[in-house]
Design an enzyme around this catalytic site. Structure first.
Site, PDB file in Angstrom:
ATOM      1  N   ARG A   1      -4.880   3.633   5.313  1.00  0.00           N
ATOM      2  CA  ARG A   1      -5.043   2.221   4.954  1.00  0.00           C
ATOM      3  C   ARG A   1      -6.136   1.561   5.794  1.00  0.00           C
ATOM      4  NH1 ARG A   1      -0.857  -0.906   2.671  1.00  0.00           N
ATOM      5  NH2 ARG A   1      -1.180  -2.564   4.184  1.00  0.00           N
TER       6      ARG A   1
ATOM      7  N   ARG B   1     -15.354   2.604  10.551  1.00  0.00           N
ATOM      8  CA  ARG B   1     -16.728   2.205  10.233  1.00  0.00           C
ATOM      9  C   ARG B   1     -17.670   2.454  11.401  1.00  0.00           C
ATOM     10  NH1 ARG B   1     -14.582  -3.058   8.926  1.00  0.00           N
ATOM     11  NH2 ARG B   1     -13.867  -3.080   6.759  1.00  0.00           N
TER      12      ARG B   1
ATOM     13  N   ARG C   1      12.129   0.174   6.351  1.00  0.00           N
ATOM     14  CA  ARG C   1      12.080  -0.352   7.711  1.00  0.00           C
ATOM     15  C   ARG C   1      12.351  -1.841   7.604  1.00  0.00           C
ATOM     16  NH1 ARG C   1      12.746   2.203  12.191  1.00  0.00           N
ATOM     17  NH2 ARG C   1      11.191   1.095  13.438  1.00  0.00           N
TER      18      ARG C   1
ATOM     19  N   ARG D   1       3.459  -6.782  17.163  1.00  0.00           N
ATOM     20  CA  ARG D   1       2.305  -7.695  17.161  1.00  0.00           C
ATOM     21  C   ARG D   1       2.750  -9.130  17.399  1.00  0.00           C
ATOM     22  NH1 ARG D   1       0.686  -6.039  10.885  1.00  0.00           N
ATOM     23  NH2 ARG D   1       2.780  -6.231  10.058  1.00  0.00           N
TER      24      ARG D   1
ATOM     25  N   GLU E   1       6.685  -9.898  16.299  1.00  0.00           N
ATOM     26  CA  GLU E   1       7.251  -9.094  15.210  1.00  0.00           C
ATOM     27  C   GLU E   1       7.760  -7.766  15.770  1.00  0.00           C
ATOM     28  OE1 GLU E   1       4.757  -8.998  11.684  1.00  0.00           O
ATOM     29  OE2 GLU E   1       5.359  -6.931  11.308  1.00  0.00           O
TER      30      GLU E   1
ATOM     31  N   TYR F   1       4.370   0.913  -1.022  1.00  0.00           N
ATOM     32  CA  TYR F   1       3.800   0.109   0.064  1.00  0.00           C
ATOM     33  C   TYR F   1       2.599  -0.676  -0.496  1.00  0.00           C
ATOM     34  CZ  TYR F   1       2.094  -0.324   4.976  1.00  0.00           C
ATOM     35  OH  TYR F   1       1.669  -0.754   6.218  1.00  0.00           O
TER      36      TYR F   1
ATOM     37  N   ASP G   1       0.123  -3.896  -1.337  1.00  0.00           N
ATOM     38  CA  ASP G   1      -0.374  -5.197  -0.883  1.00  0.00           C
ATOM     39  C   ASP G   1      -0.185  -6.201  -2.011  1.00  0.00           C
ATOM     40  OD1 ASP G   1      -1.117  -4.587   1.720  1.00  0.00           O
ATOM     41  OD2 ASP G   1      -3.026  -3.724   1.075  1.00  0.00           O
TER      42      ASP G   1
HETATM   43  P1  FAD Z   1       9.283  -9.577  -2.404  1.00  0.00           P
HETATM   44  O1  FAD Z   1       8.400 -10.589  -1.785  1.00  0.00           O
HETATM   45  O2  FAD Z   1      10.175  -8.771  -1.505  1.00  0.00           O
HETATM   46  O3  FAD Z   1      10.192 -10.323  -3.499  1.00  0.00           O
HETATM   47  C1  FAD Z   1      11.367  -9.779  -4.037  1.00  0.00           C
HETATM   48  C2  FAD Z   1      12.365 -10.899  -4.136  1.00  0.00           C
HETATM   49  O4  FAD Z   1      13.515 -10.446  -4.833  1.00  0.00           O
HETATM   50  C3  FAD Z   1      12.825 -11.399  -2.764  1.00  0.00           C
HETATM   51  O5  FAD Z   1      12.635 -12.786  -2.663  1.00  0.00           O
HETATM   52  C4  FAD Z   1      14.306 -11.000  -2.738  1.00  0.00           C
HETATM   53  O6  FAD Z   1      15.099 -11.911  -2.018  1.00  0.00           O
HETATM   54  C5  FAD Z   1      14.650 -11.016  -4.223  1.00  0.00           C
HETATM   55  N1  FAD Z   1      15.796 -10.173  -4.559  1.00  0.00           N
HETATM   56  C6  FAD Z   1      16.024  -8.901  -4.188  1.00  0.00           C
HETATM   57  N2  FAD Z   1      17.189  -8.455  -4.689  1.00  0.00           N
HETATM   58  C7  FAD Z   1      17.722  -9.495  -5.387  1.00  0.00           C
HETATM   59  C8  FAD Z   1      18.923  -9.656  -6.118  1.00  0.00           C
HETATM   60  N3  FAD Z   1      19.828  -8.668  -6.202  1.00  0.00           N
HETATM   61  N4  FAD Z   1      19.164 -10.842  -6.723  1.00  0.00           N
HETATM   62  C9  FAD Z   1      18.270 -11.863  -6.623  1.00  0.00           C
HETATM   63  N5  FAD Z   1      17.111 -11.760  -5.922  1.00  0.00           N
HETATM   64  C10 FAD Z   1      16.840 -10.583  -5.327  1.00  0.00           C
HETATM   65  N6  FAD Z   1       0.135  -7.865   1.583  1.00  0.00           N
HETATM   66  C11 FAD Z   1      -1.151  -8.262   1.610  1.00  0.00           C
HETATM   67  O7  FAD Z   1      -1.830  -8.231   0.574  1.00  0.00           O
HETATM   68  N7  FAD Z   1      -1.722  -8.756   2.754  1.00  0.00           N
HETATM   69  C12 FAD Z   1      -1.050  -8.840   3.925  1.00  0.00           C
HETATM   70  O8  FAD Z   1      -1.596  -9.277   4.943  1.00  0.00           O
HETATM   71  C13 FAD Z   1       0.318  -8.409   3.939  1.00  0.00           C
HETATM   72  N8  FAD Z   1       1.034  -8.470   5.068  1.00  0.00           N
HETATM   73  C14 FAD Z   1       2.350  -8.086   5.045  1.00  0.00           C
HETATM   74  C15 FAD Z   1       3.069  -8.182   6.240  1.00  0.00           C
HETATM   75  C16 FAD Z   1       4.407  -7.814   6.256  1.00  0.00           C
HETATM   76  C17 FAD Z   1       5.178  -7.918   7.546  1.00  0.00           C
HETATM   77  C18 FAD Z   1       5.025  -7.332   5.065  1.00  0.00           C
HETATM   78  C19 FAD Z   1       6.490  -6.936   5.080  1.00  0.00           C
HETATM   79  C20 FAD Z   1       4.316  -7.233   3.890  1.00  0.00           C
HETATM   80  C21 FAD Z   1       2.964  -7.599   3.868  1.00  0.00           C
HETATM   81  N9  FAD Z   1       2.210  -7.551   2.698  1.00  0.00           N
HETATM   82  C22 FAD Z   1       0.889  -7.934   2.717  1.00  0.00           C
HETATM   83  C23 FAD Z   1       2.806  -7.091   1.415  1.00  0.00           C
HETATM   84  C24 FAD Z   1       3.374  -8.258   0.594  1.00  0.00           C
HETATM   85  O9  FAD Z   1       4.377  -8.923   1.330  1.00  0.00           O
HETATM   86  C25 FAD Z   1       3.964  -7.702  -0.694  1.00  0.00           C
HETATM   87  O10 FAD Z   1       3.026  -6.938  -1.409  1.00  0.00           O
HETATM   88  C26 FAD Z   1       4.502  -8.781  -1.660  1.00  0.00           C
HETATM   89  O11 FAD Z   1       5.067  -9.862  -0.996  1.00  0.00           O
HETATM   90  C27 FAD Z   1       5.537  -8.120  -2.567  1.00  0.00           C
HETATM   91  O12 FAD Z   1       6.019  -9.032  -3.499  1.00  0.00           O
HETATM   92  P2  FAD Z   1       7.296  -8.624  -4.329  1.00  0.00           P
HETATM   93  O13 FAD Z   1       7.553  -9.729  -5.287  1.00  0.00           O
HETATM   94  O14 FAD Z   1       7.149  -7.259  -4.853  1.00  0.00           O
HETATM   95  O15 FAD Z   1       8.481  -8.507  -3.252  1.00  0.00           O
HETATM   96  N1  UDP Z   2      -1.895   1.180  12.795  1.00  0.00           N
HETATM   97  C1  UDP Z   2      -2.053   1.642  14.085  1.00  0.00           C
HETATM   98  N2  UDP Z   2      -2.456   0.778  15.050  1.00  0.00           N
HETATM   99  C2  UDP Z   2      -2.701  -0.528  14.789  1.00  0.00           C
HETATM  100  C3  UDP Z   2      -2.565  -0.986  13.461  1.00  0.00           C
HETATM  101  C4  UDP Z   2      -2.146  -0.097  12.490  1.00  0.00           C
HETATM  102  O1  UDP Z   2      -1.815   2.807  14.361  1.00  0.00           O
HETATM  103  O2  UDP Z   2      -3.047  -1.270  15.717  1.00  0.00           O
HETATM  104  C5  UDP Z   2      -1.401   2.139  11.781  1.00  0.00           C
HETATM  105  C6  UDP Z   2       0.127   2.081  11.647  1.00  0.00           C
HETATM  106  O3  UDP Z   2       0.592   3.379  11.369  1.00  0.00           O
HETATM  107  C7  UDP Z   2       0.327   1.179  10.472  1.00  0.00           C
HETATM  108  C8  UDP Z   2      -0.855   1.591   9.575  1.00  0.00           C
HETATM  109  O4  UDP Z   2      -1.923   1.834  10.502  1.00  0.00           O
HETATM  110  O5  UDP Z   2       1.570   1.379   9.855  1.00  0.00           O
HETATM  111  C9  UDP Z   2      -1.273   0.564   8.552  1.00  0.00           C
HETATM  112  O6  UDP Z   2      -1.630  -0.631   9.230  1.00  0.00           O
HETATM  113  P1  UDP Z   2      -1.621  -2.036   8.499  1.00  0.00           P
HETATM  114  O7  UDP Z   2      -2.225  -3.031   9.415  1.00  0.00           O
HETATM  115  O8  UDP Z   2      -2.214  -1.880   7.162  1.00  0.00           O
HETATM  116  O9  UDP Z   2      -0.053  -2.296   8.398  1.00  0.00           O
HETATM  117  P2  UDP Z   2       0.782  -3.542   7.807  1.00  0.00           P
HETATM  118  O10 UDP Z   2      -0.025  -4.772   8.073  1.00  0.00           O
HETATM  119  O11 UDP Z   2       0.987  -3.241   6.360  1.00  0.00           O
HETATM  120  O12 UDP Z   2       2.036  -3.491   8.591  1.00  0.00           O
END
Ligand code: FAD
Ligand code: UDP
Length: 367
Positions: free
Chosen positions: A170, A174, A247, A278, A299, A347, A349
């Site tokens: 991911r 560069r 996780r 982080r 986090e 996984y 975005d």
């Molecule tokens: P979710 O946002 O999980 O929505 C699913 C919803 O369904 C939830 O609100 C849940 O409560 C509801 N639900 C589940 N089961 C039930 C049930 N039985 N009844 C009623 N409701 C229910 N993506 C990026 O592009 N850029 C980023 O920088 C980025 N950072 C991230 C950082 C973190 C820590 C995490 C965890 C993810 C990150 N992502 C990022 C990914 C991004 O969060 C997801 O791609 C996106 O939010 C997924 O949307 P979703 O609708 O699939 O899931």
């Molecule tokens: N990663 C790492 N060191 C860092 C940041 C990321 O080794 O400082 C690795 C780690 O395994 C992580 C993966 O790169 O799960 C993807 O990172 P990303 O920032 O895309 O993770 P997310 O924001 O989705 O948690």
């Protein structure tokens, strides 16, 4: 009868609800949490948009996805860069010439490449079989040891030798002085927060919060012609084939009566001993907004147990095989569809989630 019952008011649910509603379909959207927007939910406090479930930076190469989200929010020009703190040493991420310069004192791409090649040669790795080997093959063992091993083992709770190589791919590598975390044509943060963007998508749609589909599955199965489920796919089937692994995360939010805590939006702690992965300082995502104070979030990545919030699917071979079996069960069901990070156990975005939701909506509307 509704045309569609959509389960989950996260990004997938909101996008597909918006498209189907615009096409004249009758929709009910239910959400078990007490708010919309799923994991991209932001809360506005002290003139700061707080990313309640971790830092979210919008980035995409899909023009249609970028055009779609811009209908619901203006975006700023934020470009994500990440810093790594390894026992007090600060490095630039993703891996770029600034990282190589700090690590080895090299100044040119050729010197950096030579250093990495030498380390790859010494490691004897040819075809990487796991995350550790893949990481060393990409950037050598110095960077692996300081910036990857500790962070990854905290993030995934496993030895890097037992993780799929794909996870580390991911991150870009560069040989230029470019610290942009993403290779994406379009990038930014919604200027009024993600929640406002989702609220606008859901304008005119019937939404029920605090409503868990699984608590009343039998009733809900009979109120709509089609069901779109965006929760964990294994939960829909009452885990009958076994449990998929995730996780979970813990977010520790702190209000600080100072103007600037860490001088950057996201700093990763890449050593093994710091318990969190982080620290996010939310105000730096939207520097246009001024505030005398600041809010930070530490986090922590934790082992998931049934009942915990499932944030990351663990896409290793065992879980992917189990997911394939759930997919087969799903394909045998008529009029029930699965989408999103949990529904598809991927996984993803945000942009991939939107892309898939738009495609699924098109199939319903045009087929
Ligand atoms: P979710 O946002 O999980 O929505 C699913 C919803 O369904 C939830 O609100 C849940 O409560 C509801 N639900 C589940 N089961 C039930 C049930 N039985 N009844 C009623 N409701 C229910 N993506 C990026 O592009 N850029 C980023 O920088 C980025 N950072 C991230 C950082 C973190 C820590 C995490 C965890 C993810 C990150 N992502 C990022 C990914 C991004 O969060 C997801 O791609 C996106 O939010 C997924 O949307 P979703 O609708 O699939 O899931
Ligand atoms: N990663 C790492 N060191 C860092 C940041 C990321 O080794 O400082 C690795 C780690 O395994 C992580 C993966 O790169 O799960 C993807 O990172 P990303 O920032 O895309 O993770 P997310 O924001 O989705 O948690």
């Amino acid at each position: 009868m509704y045309d569609f019952l959509i389960v989950g008011a996260g990004l997938f649910g909101a996008v597909i609800a918006n498209k189907l509603n615009s096409a004249g379909k009758k929709i009910l959207l239910i959400e078990k949490r007490n708010h919309i927007a799923g994991n991209i939910y932001t809360e506005f406090k002290n003139n700061i948009h707080v990313h309640k479930y971790g830092a979210h930076i919008f980035h995409t190469n899909y023009k249609n996805v970028w055009d779609f989200v811009n209908n619901f929010s203006e975006f700023n020009r934020y470009t994500h860069t990440v810093l790594a703190n390894f026992n007090g040493e600060i490095y630039s991420l993703p891996f770029n010439m600034f990282t190589f310069n700090k690590m080895w004192g090299v100044n040119t791409p050729e010197e950096a490449q030579n250093k990495i090649n030498e380390q790859i040669k010494n490691s004897g790795i040819d075809q990487p079989k796991n995350l550790e080997e893949q990481a060393i093959k990409l950037v050598g063992h110095d960077i692996y040891n300081k910036l990857i091993k500790g962070y990854t083992e905290k993030q995934w709770g496993r030895d890097c030798k037992n993780l799929p190589a794909e996870i580390i791919k991911r991150l870009p590598v560069r040989f230029i002085y470019d610290t942009n975390y993403y290779n994406a044509k379009f990038q930014g943060i919604p200027i009024n927060g993600y929640t406002a963007m989702i609220e606008k998508m859901l304008n005119g749609i019937e939404v029920k919060l605090n409503c868990d589909f699984l608590n009343n599955k039998n009733d809900f199965m009979n109120i709509a012609h089609n069901i779109i489920f965006t929760g964990p796919i294994d939960s829909f089937f009452n885990f009958e084939l076994g449990q998929l692994e995730y996780r979970t995360l813990k977010f520790e939010e702190e209000f600080l009566n100072i103007n600037n805590f860490q001088g950057h939006s996201v700093i990763n702690y890449t050593d093994k001993n710091t318990p969190f992965t982080r620290i996010i300082e939310h105000k730096h995502f939207l520097p246009e907004l001024k505030s005398d104070n600041t809010i930070i979030t530490r986090e922590y990545s934790l082992k998931w147990n049934p009942g915990d919030e499932p944030y990351y699917p663990v896409n290793d071979e065992k879980n992917n095989n189990l997911h394939e079996k759930y997919k087969l069960l799903a394909q045998n069901l008529k009029n029930i569809f699965f989408g999103g990070r949990l529904g598809e156990y991927k996984y993803y975005d945000m942009d991939q989630v939107i892309f898939n939701a738009l495609n699924m909506a098109d199939k319903f509307i045009y087929n």
